[in-house]
Scaffold this active site. Structure first.
Site, short mmCIF file in Angstrom:
data_model
loop_
_atom_site.label_atom_id
_atom_site.label_comp_id
_atom_site.label_asym_id
_atom_site.label_seq_id
_atom_site.Cartn_x
_atom_site.Cartn_y
_atom_site.Cartn_z
N LYS A 132 15.07 -14.80 -1.60
CA LYS A 132 14.36 -13.60 -1.42
C LYS A 132 15.94 -13.21 -1.83
O LYS A 132 16.37 -13.50 -1.53
CB LYS A 132 13.54 -13.00 -0.38
CG LYS A 132 13.29 -12.00 -0.90
CD LYS A 132 12.87 -10.87 0.94
CE LYS A 132 11.94 -9.76 0.03
NZ LYS A 132 11.33 -9.84 1.92
N ARG A 145 -5.73 0.06 8.13
CA ARG A 145 -6.33 -0.82 8.23
C ARG A 145 -6.38 -1.13 9.43
O ARG A 145 -7.85 -2.51 9.51
CB ARG A 145 -5.32 -2.05 7.79
CG ARG A 145 -4.38 -1.72 6.27
CD ARG A 145 -3.48 -2.88 6.12
NE ARG A 145 -4.72 -3.79 5.23
CZ ARG A 145 -3.96 -4.68 4.30
NH1 ARG A 145 -2.78 -4.70 4.97
NH2 ARG A 145 -4.75 -5.77 4.13
N GLU A 193 -2.45 -5.26 11.71
CA GLU A 193 -2.63 -4.32 12.46
C GLU A 193 -3.66 -4.09 13.15
O GLU A 193 -3.48 -3.90 14.19
CB GLU A 193 -2.94 -3.13 10.83
CG GLU A 193 -1.68 -2.78 9.74
CD GLU A 193 -1.18 -4.15 8.92
OE1 GLU A 193 -0.39 -4.25 7.92
OE2 GLU A 193 -2.57 -5.08 8.70
#
Length: 630
Positions: free
Chosen positions: A280, A395, A367
């Protein structure tokens, strides 16, 4: 290469590896320069330059379907599909979206913003392809962090069972927004160091074919040896046990390695898991060395130093104000614990985690799990603080309803990024939480007018012991008011008069209070006296004050930075109807019934008509109508 001349990706097939490497450098430099001005998701995109180029070289988009999970890493894809010239408008009003967008390009075959959806969508596309007897590849690209989402695991289970032809690319950079957590992350860690199992298995098959067959015994023995080799070389064999052929790990920055493994994947029947290791932020040192997620998505920055361009002096960020108040209270109450679904940095919980490591739980991109863990804690008389963005709370709706509200458990939900969030656009605006929380029994829902009231609301929430309680707060910084040293409880369901008036009433809360006050000041100069109420408790309503207002028989305007359908204004209308105020003049202002796209919050306010000027017009109209009726 002039990236602005790229129209579509087929030209890649004619380039040598050396030319592709040069193109990679050009794209990285382009992204570093453009995002230093506009901001955006720089870390994820710098990490997938070679992978994206390799996919577009080896496949034929849009006939072959490349799906980007979350969409944070789709900028390189946008460049290769002819949108480099639009990057000056990235995440700007009416400009290029920061996520895949079907309206922008035929190459964007799936729109994303929330994680862990790509595998399910890819399965749907693969089923449709087979039913229509078409010949194409389906290639979802999913990050290792997104695999912790339950939906991704559900999809893996289905794909592996159905044995559909699909190449799942696992982009493994060991991070989502923050460093990844969980047992699955550990499995991937072992796979990263396991070497190329597929190569060893192929060598074994080659040798076995050289030995004359003795009935079926040798073949059976060979299969057992291959299985043993699999367990020896690939610790956990998670994906193969799920029904996938595992390939990798592959160096995601080495074209020869990528092309070799993609070629093998294309020739293999059934579902493939291509495990690609990427870095990344590759190519830009500040982003490469970031291990806590600061360079996942940024605002403008200085290229030479990596310093973020921010105002020198600004009020505290809402997320930090809330988390630090929770932290302060946790020093006195050992029952307080914090839970976040992979957002410790965004929710500014680093300080809490540092001081109370055994009371801080980052559950990953999960979540639903986060909400029910909070419920479980609450059954044991703990005081859980669930820090979650409004858009991600969507969610966990069933868990909030079924596990928290139904059992009347003392969970404090901090609803971060409530309201319009700006550049991330329609997938991230936090405008639906009022509508989907207001109708849940036992839920208390509130929003402060400023950071001082905010810290008192946090105190109120953690002292509350009669069920679930939620506090909405916006993205960004407070307005800079002084903070009281002593925290105090606010009586649940009470509103506050901010300005007296007798011709009309504005009921509003949170971020829309300043525009209401400004409009009231303009109306005062024009001769209309308007009362402004801080309706800080969205549920329960201040019914005592509402009765007194409705009995005045003057126009009432509700204003909310949230979906107007089913929102706070609807609650006021319902109350007036149920209590028999059938002639009450009530109008609502809020976010209309369409998906609001990206842009600055100020620009979006103008688009949806949520401004002081529009408030003045609405009040004028209501007052005139009332006068005509009188």
């Amino acid at each position: 290469m002039d990236l602005l001349n790229i129209k579509e990706p087929s030209f890649l097939k004619d380039l040598s590896i050396k030319e592709l490497e040069a193109l990679s450098q050009d794209i990285r430099q382009f992204l570093i320069e453009k995002l230093s001005v506009t901001g955006g998701h720089i870390g994820p995109n710098l990490g997938v330059v070679e992978l994206t180029i390799a996919l577009h070289t080896c496949f034929d988009s849009p006939q072959d379907k490349i799906l980007w999970d979350v969409g944070h890493q789709s900028y390189v894809h946008k460049i290769l599909t002819g949108r480099a010239s639009e990057f000056d408008s990235l995440r700007q009003y009416k400009g290029l979206s920061g996520f895949p967008k079907m309206a922008e390009s035929v190459h964007d075959v799936w729109e994303t913003g929330h994680s862990s959806t790509s595998l399910s969508a890819a399965m749907g596309m693969a089923i449709a392809r087979d039913l229509k007897q078409e010949d194409s590849y389906v290639i979802p690209v999913i990050g290792d962090g997104a695999l912790t989402g339950g939906m991704a695991l559900e999809a893996l289970n289905h794909i592996g069972d159905e044995k559909k032809n699909m190449i799942v690319v696992l982009n493994d950079n060991e991070m989502s927004i923050a460093p990844n957590v969980g047992a699955l992350h550990g499995i991937l860690g072992r796979l990263r160091t396991a070497g190329k199992y597929q190569w060893a298995k192929d060598e074994l098959e080659y040798l076995m074919r050289k030995v004359p067959a003795v009935g079926g015994k040798l073949a059976d023995t060979a299969e057992r040896i291959k299985d043993s080799l699999k367990y020896l070389l690939v610790s956990g064999v998670f994906f193969e046990e799920m029904g996938f052929t595992y390939l990798g790990p592959v160096d995601g920055h080495d074209y020869e390695d990528l092309f070799e493994q993609i070629s093998y994947a294309k020739k293999t029947e059934g579902p493939i898991l291509l495990h690609v290791l990427t870095k990344k932020g590759k190519g830009y040192k500040p982003a490469e060395t970031d291990r806590i997620g600061n360079w996942h998505g940024t605002g403008p920055y200085k290229i030479d130093t990596g310093d973020f361009i921010k105002p020198v002096e600004s009020p505290p960020a809402w997320s930090k104000l809330v988390s630090e108040t929770v932290r302060k209270l946790a020093r006195e109450d050992k029952r307080i614990v914090a839970i976040t679904p992979a957002m410790p940095v965004g929710s500014k919980l680093e300080g809490f985690a540092s001081e109370f490591p055994d009371r801080m739980f980052d559950v990953g991109i999960a979540e639903q799990h986060a909400a029910t863990v909070a419920a479980g804690l609450a059954t044991q008389k703990m005081k859980p603080y669930l820090a979650i963005y409004s858009t991600f709370l969507q969610r966990a709706y069933d868990q909030v309803l079924h596990d928290i509200c139904r059992q009347k458990l003392n969970v404090f939900i901090g609803i971060d990024r409530a309201g319009l969030v700006g550049a991330d656009g329609e997938t991230h605006h936090g405008i639906y939480d009022i509508s989907f929380l207001r109708h849940l029994p036992n839920m208390v829902l509130m929003m402060p007018k400023d950071e001082n009231e905010g810290q008192h609301m946090v105190y109120t929430a953690l002292k509350y012991d009669e069920g679930p309680i939620s506090m909405r707060f916006p993205r960004g910084n407070g307005i800079g008011v002084p903070l009281d040293e002593t925290l105090k409880e606010i009586q649940i369901g009470t509103w506050e008069v901010l300005k007296e008036g007798h011709d009309a009433v504005i009921l509003t809360f949170g971020t829309t209070i300043p525009m209401a006050m400004k409009a009231a000041a303009v109306l005062e100069k024009q001769g209309s006296s308007v009362k402004v109420i801080n309706a800080r408790f969205i549920k329960p309503l201040d019914t005592k004050m509402l009765h007194s207002l409705l009995q005045l028989n003057i126009p009432i305007l509700t204003i909310e930075e949230a979906a107007v359908q089913g929102g706070f204004g609807s609650a006021v209308l319902e109350f007036a109807h149920e209590e028999g105020y059938h002639h009450a003049e009530i109008s609502r202002m809020g976010i209309p019934d369409y998906f609001v796209e990206h842009g600055s919050v100020k620009e979006l306010y103008v688009e949806i008509g949520l401004t002081p000027e529009e408030i003045v017009k609405q009040i004028d109209s209501m007052v005139i109508k009332k006068q005509k009726r009188a």
